[in-house]
Design an enzyme around this catalytic site. Structure first.
Site, short mmCIF file in Angstrom:
data_model
loop_
_atom_site.label_atom_id
_atom_site.label_comp_id
_atom_site.label_asym_id
_atom_site.label_seq_id
_atom_site.Cartn_x
_atom_site.Cartn_y
_atom_site.Cartn_z
CB SER A 1 -8.06 3.76 2.99
OG SER A 1 -7.18 3.15 3.92
CE LYS B 1 -3.87 2.00 2.67
NZ LYS B 1 -4.69 1.92 3.91
CB SER C 1 -8.20 1.04 5.97
OG SER C 1 -8.92 2.23 5.79
#
Ligand code: GLN
Length: 490
Positions: A153, A78, A177
């Site tokens: 997210s 990420k 997330s």
């Protein structure tokens, strides 16, 4: 071995025994990214050195060196986690040109165990969002239905993993997330106990809540990854000194005699029918396997979303103050700086560099922390957070793990909630309390909606009791009605 669906130990055993090279493994997944990611937008950048890194693993194996537990396993990371010499944008324009000179501890530990980093994964800007639609780099599509969001997210991580563009991914979880996108994309996502995993080199959103964790395709791979990335780090004073157990070796799907807690206050309705059905089937499954279902009360969960949005925005407003266009990151253009007031310089840089959702959070957080309101909002939120944690600790005296839905519904349509921030925030209703109390929580794929969208189940355990959480998840995984189902984009 079908490389696309191989487990971490299958890949690393094959690489170590030279049945396949780490370079061939990396190239296989690179081809998948090239072929499929235009439909998903899950990668924000690829590592140009990936094949060279894999070759390096191969030559170390040739020399007889120990290359680690995850030799040649390709990962996507990420955008929140710093990667040496690889752009780390946090999904924001303000960090669009940021190339970290060092690795986050999580990434360094993965590399030490032989992981090949294939690239960086798209996400909501500064991890603020539940749909991946706040990213400066565009929305990510759900591989099960490209008209739907992958969740957020960590949407890029979830989509890339579900489509098997990589063998494994890492996400971060401040209020859900990792777990919510894992549920929306039918993968396994673990948020560890606060302090299990070092936050060093992870871009800070809300420091008292942030944790990184694995987003992968099986509970076993999750346990193994967690073992690799966990443990004390002198660079993060909030990381725990506790020893890291061999979760993957001790994994057992025997749940006989375990007490599975159901939060009574969650039973008030409001779930969509498919989610409700999946949840009750998961409870029945564990019961049939010999577990006992018990009701527990954690009444403060009613306030989890408001407490979270006070705490998270307050911490974010403070953490994001560093993006001023002077030390690093995007800088607004001025024909000349002569005569430009510092405040105007900041305002233009931050005004252009941050997106709408991030600005909304900075304003909310600054308001919460302002003198005159501090006690009413920030202090009060801290007090209720404490009560919530105490209620959880009391609940865990009567049960081993808690089972709950991850979200109120499966993945929603792209664009469906963007104009309604409060409705978007309600996505976090079952996930934020875990972060507020510092507990480990995970999503494991279990059911599906009538139209075939995946639905995960959340398992939450007491502090540092990841083993029991993973065991219950393994039991659910073994009995999941959706076992073996694949997304459309794969
Ligand atoms: N959806 C939540 C938010 O927007 C959680 C985000 C996260 O866990 N990073 O804040």
């Amino acid at each position: 071995m079908d490389l696309t669906f191989a487990s971490f130990s299958e890949i690393s055993d094959a690489v170590k025994s030279k049945k396949i090279s780490a370079k061939e493994v990396a190239a296989h997944f690179q081809k998948r990214i090239e072929a499929l990611d235009s439909q998903l937008n899950s990668f924000s950048s690829q590592n140009p050195e990936a094949l060279k890194d894999a070759e390096n693993t191969d030559s170390r194996i040739a020399k007889g060196e120990d290359v680690g537990l995850l030799a040649g396993v390709p990962f996507g990371i990420k955008e929140m986690l710093c990667t040496k010499n690889l752009k780390t944008t946090a999904g924001s324009k303000i960090l669009s040109n940021f190339v970290p000179p060092y690795d986050s501890t999580v990434v360094a530990r993965l590399k030490k165990q032989g992981v090949t980093i294939l690239g960086k994964l798209n996400q909501d800007e500064f991890a603020m969002g539940s749909s991946n639609e706040t990213s400066f780099y565009g929305a990510v599509k759900n591989p099960w239905d490209v008209n739907r969001v992958p969740g957020g997210s960590s949407g890029g991580s979830a989509a890339a993993q579900a489509a098997r563009l990589v063998a494994g991914t890492i996400g971060t979880d401040t209020g859900g997330s990792i777990r919510q996108p894992a549920s929306f994309c039918g993968i396994v996502g673990v948020k560890p106990t606060y302090g299990r995993v070092s936050r060093y080199g992870i871009i800070a959103f809300a420091s008292s809540l942030d944790q990184a964790g694995p987003m992968v395709s099986s509970v076993k791979d999750a346990a193994l990854t967690l073992e690799v990335i966990s443990g004390h780090d002198p660079m993060d004073s909030t990381s725990s000194q506790k020893t890291v157990p061999s979760w993957s070796k001790n994994l057992s799907s025997d749940v006989k005699g375990l007490k599975i807690g159901v939060i009574k206050e969650y039973m008030k309705g409001g779930l969509d029918a498919d989610t409700e059905k999946t949840y009750s089937e998961s409870l029945n499954t564990l019961k049939n396997m010999g577990a006992e279902i018990v009701e527990v009360s954690v009444s403060m969960t009613e306030f989890a979303v408001p407490i979270y949005y006070l705490v998270a925005t307050s911490e974010a407003s403070s953490n994001l103050a560093r993006y001023d266009g002077i030390r690093y990151g995007y800088r607004a253009e001025f024909p000349s700086l002569a005569g430009v007031e510092l405040e105007d310089f900041y305002a233009k840089t931050r005004g252009e560099g941050f997106g709408k959702e991030v600005k909304r959070r900075i304003m909310l957080g600054t308001y919460c922390l302002s003198s005159g309101y501090y006690d009413a909002y920030y202090t009060k939120a801290g007090q209720v957070r404490r009560l919530l944690t105490e209620q959880y600790l009391a609940a865990f005296k009567n049960c081993d793990v808690i089972l709950s839905p991850v979200t109120t519904s499966p993945a929603f349509k792209i664009g469906e909630l963007v104009s309604d921030p409060l409705a978007m925030y309600m996505n976090d209703i079952f996930t934020t309390s875990t972060n507020l109390a510092g507990l480990p929580g995970m999503s494991v794929p279990f059911g599906a909606s009538a139209s075939g969208l995946p639905i995960g189940i959340q398992v939450t355990a007491n502090h540092f009791d990841e083993q029991r959480m993973l065991n219950v998840a393994a039991a659910l995984e073994s009995a999941a009605p959706v076992k073996g189902k694949k997304p459309h984009v794969i």
